[in-house]
Write an enzyme that holds these catalytic residues in place. Structure first.
Site, PDB file in Angstrom:
ATOM      1  N   LYS A 176      -0.009   4.252  -0.242  1.00 24.09           N
ATOM      2  CA  LYS A 176      -0.683   5.448   0.318  1.00 24.09           C
ATOM      3  C   LYS A 176      -0.480   6.620  -0.654  1.00 24.09           C
ATOM      4  CE  LYS A 176       0.274   3.510   4.795  1.00 24.09           C
ATOM      5  NZ  LYS A 176       0.092   3.648   6.214  1.00 24.09           N
TER       6      LYS A 176
ATOM      7  N   GLU B 211      -6.794   4.370   7.806  1.00 23.00           N
ATOM      8  CA  GLU B 211      -6.688   5.821   7.508  1.00 23.00           C
ATOM      9  C   GLU B 211      -7.969   6.332   6.865  1.00 23.00           C
ATOM     10  OE1 GLU B 211      -2.929   5.578   5.431  1.00 23.00           O
ATOM     11  OE2 GLU B 211      -2.039   4.949   7.326  1.00 23.00           O
TER      12      GLU B 211
ATOM     13  N   SER C 284       3.520  -2.488  10.238  1.00 21.60           N
ATOM     14  CA  SER C 284       4.976  -2.486  10.419  1.00 21.60           C
ATOM     15  C   SER C 284       5.651  -3.804  10.024  1.00 21.60           C
ATOM     16  CB  SER C 284       5.335  -2.087  11.858  1.00 21.60           C
ATOM     17  OG  SER C 284       4.906  -0.758  12.111  1.00 21.60           O
TER      18      SER C 284
ATOM     19  N   HIS D 118      -9.368   0.773   4.878  1.00 24.88           N
ATOM     20  CA  HIS D 118      -8.069   0.957   5.550  1.00 24.88           C
ATOM     21  C   HIS D 118      -8.288   1.900   6.737  1.00 24.88           C
ATOM     22  CE1 HIS D 118      -4.008   2.379   6.325  1.00 24.88           C
ATOM     23  NE2 HIS D 118      -3.600   1.264   5.750  1.00 24.88           N
TER      24      HIS D 118
ATOM     25  N   ASN E  85       0.862  -1.191   0.000  1.00 29.39           N
ATOM     26  CA  ASN E  85       0.000   0.000   0.000  1.00 29.39           C
ATOM     27  C   ASN E  85       0.894   1.235   0.000  1.00 29.39           C
ATOM     28  OD1 ASN E  85      -1.858   2.021   0.480  1.00 29.39           O
ATOM     29  ND2 ASN E  85      -2.242   1.453   2.618  1.00 29.39           N
TER      30      ASN E  85
ATOM     31  N   GLU F  49      -5.223  -5.407  10.445  1.00 28.32           N
ATOM     32  CA  GLU F  49      -4.197  -4.383  10.653  1.00 28.32           C
ATOM     33  C   GLU F  49      -4.468  -3.654  11.961  1.00 28.32           C
ATOM     34  OE1 GLU F  49      -2.250  -3.007   6.830  1.00 28.32           O
ATOM     35  OE2 GLU F  49      -4.115  -1.911   6.916  1.00 28.32           O
TER      36      GLU F  49
ATOM     37  N   GLY G 193       2.474   1.929  10.698  1.00 26.27           N
ATOM     38  CA  GLY G 193       3.406   3.046  10.561  1.00 26.27           C
ATOM     39  C   GLY G 193       4.115   3.423  11.849  1.00 26.27           C
TER      40      GLY G 193
HETATM   41  C1  PEP Z   1      -0.644   0.032   6.015  1.00 26.97           C
HETATM   42  O1  PEP Z   1      -0.729   1.229   5.855  1.00 26.97           O
HETATM   43  O2  PEP Z   1      -1.510  -0.719   5.554  1.00 26.97           O
HETATM   44  C2  PEP Z   1       0.493  -0.491   6.769  1.00 26.97           C
HETATM   45  C3  PEP Z   1       0.449  -1.708   7.196  1.00 26.97           C
HETATM   46  O3  PEP Z   1       1.541   0.392   6.990  1.00 26.97           O
HETATM   47  P1  PEP Z   1       2.982   0.022   7.649  1.00 26.97           P
HETATM   48  O4  PEP Z   1       3.441  -1.257   7.022  1.00 26.97           O
HETATM   49  O5  PEP Z   1       3.840   1.183   7.311  1.00 26.97           O
HETATM   50  O6  PEP Z   1       2.740  -0.138   9.115  1.00 26.97           O
END
Ligand code: PEP
Length: 249
Positions: free
Chosen positions: A13, A93, A208, A91, A11, A163, A169
């Site tokens: 973003k 966000e 992460s 997601h 992703n 997630e 992040g």
């Molecule tokens: C995401 O935004 O779906 C995500 C998992 O980000 P990160 O891997 O940076 O934690």
């Protein structure tokens, strides 16, 4: 054991550009990762470029509307026409920054499927929800919003991504055991509606994930791959994560 589809999805973003697509296309050839579907979710304007590289692609969201007077929105059918085969739905966000409710996400889920895109429904608890023992309640609400409105059969052609919001992040990944526990909870929840669909439903972990921790996460019995944010912007890291999924098929 049931053979489930393995997926490693990146992703991007609101990051990336034509040069990053080029770098991915040089570093990653899908045939290098047998039995693993590698998918890149770039910003909308790059979907067609990614599709041309032969790497599977998808959108980070779709509109809940059909084409019309909705300035700034993007219709699922157009996303499919550009060569995408997936869309992220819900997601964290989108849920938090754009106030997308479970109800709205069900409408987006429907539009994605109608356009022939496979929805990847993202679910996950915040840190305070985990600390107050609400993890299962939250995940259950987010998954059941789709099942109760559309019926469990709709999950036959979809994917769930767990997630935890506190791991996105932040560099604080869930331990393989913590992630496995929630993945099993999700599979058992779906099994209450249909055992066969539950057994074949790909459930990805996101939060992460990097090339150091992906191997142990992907080795868990109910983790079928990953949704990768930050590390998906670095072709070499992403490639290593894809390799660890191959090693765990
Ligand atoms: C995401 O935004 O779906 C995500 C998992 O980000 P990160 O891997 O940076 O934690």
């Amino acid at each position: 054991m049931t053979q489930r589809k393995r997926i490693v999805a990146g992703n991007w973003k609101m990051n990336g550009n034509l040069a990053l697509v080029e770098a991915f296309s040089s570093a990653i050839q899908p045939a290098q990762f047998p039995q693993v579907e590698v998918v890149v979710f770039p910003p909308f304007p790059l979907i067609a470029q990614v599709a041309k590289t032969g790497i599977a692609t998808g959108s980070q969201t779709v509109s809940e509307q059909d084409a019309g007077a909705f300035t700034g929105e993007v219709e699922a059918k157009l996303v499919a026409e550009l060569g995408a085969s997936y869309s992220l739905i819900g997601h964290s966000e989108r849920r938090t920054l754009f106030n997308e409710s479970d109800e709205l996400l069900v409408s987006k889920f429907v539009k994605a499927q109608e356009a022939g895109l496979t929805p990847i429904l993202c679910v996950g608890e915040t840190e305070s929800e985990r600390e107050s023992g609400q993890t299962e309640t939250v995940i259950s609400r987010q998954v059941k919003a789709v099942i109760e409105e559309l019926g469990v059969a709709t999950l036959k052609d979809s994917v769930i991504a767990y997630e935890p919001v506190w791991a996105i992040g932040t560099g604080k990944t869930a331990s393989p055991e913590q992630a496995q526990q929630v993945h099993k909870f999700i599979r058992d929840l779906v099994a209450q509606f249909d055992t066969e669909i539950a057994a074949t439903l790909p459930i990805l972990y996101g939060g992460s994930v990097n090339e150091q921790n992906s191997d142990l996460l992907f080795a868990q019995p109910d983790i079928d791959g990953g949704l990768i944010g930050g590390a998906s912007l670095k072709p070499d890291s992403f490639k290593q994560i894809c390799e660890s999924a191959v090693g765990n098929v």
